[in-house]
Design an enzyme around this catalytic site. Structure first.
Site, PDB file in Angstrom:
ATOM      1  N   GLN A   1      33.452  42.425  24.085  1.00 36.04           N
ATOM      2  CA  GLN A   1      32.413  42.358  25.109  1.00 36.04           C
ATOM      3  C   GLN A   1      32.721  43.330  26.243  1.00 36.04           C
ATOM      4  O   GLN A   1      33.838  43.824  26.373  1.00 36.04           O
ATOM      5  CB  GLN A   1      32.308  40.926  25.648  1.00 36.04           C
ATOM      6  CG  GLN A   1      33.630  40.351  26.106  1.00 36.04           C
ATOM      7  CD  GLN A   1      33.694  38.840  26.044  1.00 36.04           C
ATOM      8  OE1 GLN A   1      32.716  38.156  25.745  1.00 36.04           O
ATOM      9  NE2 GLN A   1      34.857  38.282  26.343  1.00 36.04           N
TER      10      GLN A   1
ATOM     11  N   HIS B   1      35.453  25.000  37.781  1.00 39.04           N
ATOM     12  CA  HIS B   1      36.822  24.796  37.306  1.00 39.04           C
ATOM     13  C   HIS B   1      37.316  23.379  37.576  1.00 39.04           C
ATOM     14  O   HIS B   1      38.041  22.803  36.745  1.00 39.04           O
ATOM     15  CB  HIS B   1      37.754  25.824  37.951  1.00 39.04           C
ATOM     16  CG  HIS B   1      37.531  27.212  37.460  1.00 39.04           C
ATOM     17  ND1 HIS B   1      37.426  28.301  38.301  1.00 39.04           N
ATOM     18  CD2 HIS B   1      37.367  27.706  36.204  1.00 39.04           C
ATOM     19  CE1 HIS B   1      37.227  29.393  37.586  1.00 39.04           C
ATOM     20  NE2 HIS B   1      37.183  29.054  36.315  1.00 39.04           N
TER      21      HIS B   1
ATOM     22  N   ASP C   1      39.536  33.374  32.385  1.00 42.11           N
ATOM     23  CA  ASP C   1      39.752  33.698  33.802  1.00 42.11           C
ATOM     24  C   ASP C   1      40.874  32.872  34.415  1.00 42.11           C
ATOM     25  O   ASP C   1      41.322  33.160  35.525  1.00 42.11           O
ATOM     26  CB  ASP C   1      38.467  33.527  34.609  1.00 42.11           C
ATOM     27  CG  ASP C   1      37.922  32.101  34.579  1.00 42.11           C
ATOM     28  OD1 ASP C   1      38.637  31.187  35.033  1.00 42.11           O
ATOM     29  OD2 ASP C   1      36.784  31.900  34.123  1.00 42.11           O
TER      30      ASP C   1
ATOM     31  N   ASP D   1      42.096  32.071  24.238  1.00 47.25           N
ATOM     32  CA  ASP D   1      40.877  32.832  24.500  1.00 47.25           C
ATOM     33  C   ASP D   1      40.881  34.059  23.603  1.00 47.25           C
ATOM     34  O   ASP D   1      41.913  34.728  23.451  1.00 47.25           O
ATOM     35  CB  ASP D   1      40.803  33.251  25.967  1.00 47.25           C
ATOM     36  CG  ASP D   1      39.429  33.782  26.344  1.00 47.25           C
ATOM     37  OD1 ASP D   1      38.713  33.094  27.079  1.00 47.25           O
ATOM     38  OD2 ASP D   1      39.064  34.894  25.884  1.00 47.25           O
TER      39      ASP D   1
ATOM     40  N   ASP E   1      36.134  25.688  27.549  1.00 48.61           N
ATOM     41  CA  ASP E   1      35.665  26.452  28.710  1.00 48.61           C
ATOM     42  C   ASP E   1      35.154  27.785  28.193  1.00 48.61           C
ATOM     43  O   ASP E   1      35.838  28.802  28.257  1.00 48.61           O
ATOM     44  CB  ASP E   1      36.825  26.621  29.693  1.00 48.61           C
ATOM     45  CG  ASP E   1      36.469  27.471  30.900  1.00 48.61           C
ATOM     46  OD1 ASP E   1      35.293  27.867  31.030  1.00 48.61           O
ATOM     47  OD2 ASP E   1      37.377  27.765  31.704  1.00 48.61           O
ATOM     48  N   SER E   2      33.943  27.768  27.658  1.00 49.98           N
ATOM     49  CA  SER E   2      33.418  28.930  26.952  1.00 49.98           C
ATOM     50  C   SER E   2      32.246  29.552  27.700  1.00 49.98           C
ATOM     51  O   SER E   2      31.701  28.971  28.643  1.00 49.98           O
ATOM     52  CB  SER E   2      32.951  28.522  25.551  1.00 49.98           C
ATOM     53  OG  SER E   2      31.768  27.742  25.635  1.00 49.98           O
TER      54      SER E   2
ATOM     55  N   ASP F   1      28.246  31.113  27.189  1.00 51.68           N
ATOM     56  CA  ASP F   1      27.069  30.520  26.560  1.00 51.68           C
ATOM     57  C   ASP F   1      27.194  30.576  25.034  1.00 51.68           C
ATOM     58  O   ASP F   1      27.942  31.401  24.496  1.00 51.68           O
ATOM     59  CB  ASP F   1      25.807  31.260  27.006  1.00 51.68           C
ATOM     60  CG  ASP F   1      25.562  31.132  28.506  1.00 51.68           C
ATOM     61  OD1 ASP F   1      26.034  30.145  29.094  1.00 51.68           O
ATOM     62  OD2 ASP F   1      24.903  32.024  29.075  1.00 51.68           O
TER      63      ASP F   1
ATOM     64  N   PRO G   1      30.708  35.765  20.895  1.00 53.74           N
ATOM     65  CA  PRO G   1      31.998  35.200  20.484  1.00 53.74           C
ATOM     66  C   PRO G   1      32.084  33.687  20.616  1.00 53.74           C
ATOM     67  O   PRO G   1      32.890  33.053  19.946  1.00 53.74           O
ATOM     68  CB  PRO G   1      32.996  35.896  21.424  1.00 53.74           C
ATOM     69  CG  PRO G   1      32.319  37.139  21.882  1.00 53.74           C
ATOM     70  CD  PRO G   1      30.857  36.811  21.925  1.00 53.74           C
TER      71      PRO G   1
END
Length: 285
Positions: free
Chosen positions: A35, A66, A90, A110, A160-161, A163, A167
């Site tokens: 990306q 978060h 992040d 991730d 914690d993705s 949309d 991926p």
């Protein structure tokens, strides 16, 4: 997404709306194998992280997300020790999880290392726990990681993705949820970001349906404000393997937590367990 010399604007086809931030310029850009990641400086919201044209976070309001994707699950579980974060590049969620002193091990997986490297460079306040000895950072496919995760080994899984496109698409289906169900201990919990309850209730219903097919028995969707996301309102969905789970939380522990938060507290947690009527009606609660 459109940009000019003074504004970053994101258009949302699903909600027929847009949101804009006044910017002073682009600070950085990298094209990873997965990306495009961009960093902008804004006049009022701090730095913006944008992935494939979609705003992921701002310096000003990321604490809302978060905190809500981590603390409700960790205070609902009776004694969480082992946590897995899928996504979360992040590292803000990792920071919140490791505020809990009884957590012994956190594995974050991730797919895109460049998200973490850009966060370390431009959002160092989110990455203060990256070198915590309890943390392991992996950069690989979260779907494959969960498929190989040992059975009955995890207390809490946090998804914690981005949309459910690109991926992250594989993180919203029955196959992935079956892997999570198998990896969780009997009292384990899954929590996942579940988009806007104001605009995307059908997506939340479909998520819960897929989770149910994978074996999860009880669900609770928790809404919270998120100004930088579509409609300004977001949610996380908490899932349990136990059919009679009522998602009662350790209220005294939440009230006396030995760390600071900017949004989450015990009173808020108690209130968010009572959904607005339109959400309760749509989700059959």
């Amino acid at each position: 997404m459109t940009t000019n010399d003074t504004w970053f604007t994101e258009h949302f086809q699903t909600t027929g709306s847009a949101i804009g931030f006044r910017v002073t310029g682009k600070l950085d850009e990298v094209q990873s194998p997965f990306q495009k990641i961009e960093i902008y400086n804004s006049t009022d919201w701090g730095k913006l992280m944008v992935i494939d044209g979609a705003l992921m976070l701002t310096s000003r309001d990321n604490f809302l997300y978060h905190e809500m994707i981590s603390h409700p699950a960790l205070f609902t579980h009776t004694a969480p020790k082992c946590v897995v974060i899928i996504g979360g590049g992040d590292c803000g969620t990792l920071r919140e999880v490791l505020k809990h002193p009884d957590i012994e091990q956190v594995t974050q997986c991730d797919i895109d290392e460049q998200v973490t490297r850009m966060a370390e460079k431009h959002f160092p306040e989110l990455c203060t726990s990256n070198n915590d000895p309890r943390a392991t950072l992996l950069f690989s496919d979260g779907v494959a990681y969960m498929a190989d995760c040992p059975t009955n080994s995890v207390d809490v899984i946090i998804v914690d993705s981005t949309d459910p496109v690109g991926p992250a698409k594989g993180l919203f289906n029955r196959t992935f949820y079956e892997s999570c169900f198998r990896a969780l201990k009997n009292d384990g919990l899954l929590i996942q970001q579940s988009e806007s309850p104001l605009a995307l209730l059908e997506l939340i219903k479909e998520m819960r349906h897929e989770m149910s097919k994978a074996g999860f028995k009880a669900f609770k969707t928790l809404p919270f404000p998120q100004p930088c996301y579509p409609t300004g309102w977001w949610s996380v969905t908490l899932s349990s393997k136990q059919p009679n789970a009522n998602f009662a939380f350790r209220q005294t522990d939440a009230q006396t937590k030995p760390f600071d938060t900017l949004y989450y507290n015990a009173h808020l947690h108690h209130g968010v367990l009572v959904p607005p009527p339109f959400i309760a009606h749509a989700l059959g609660e």
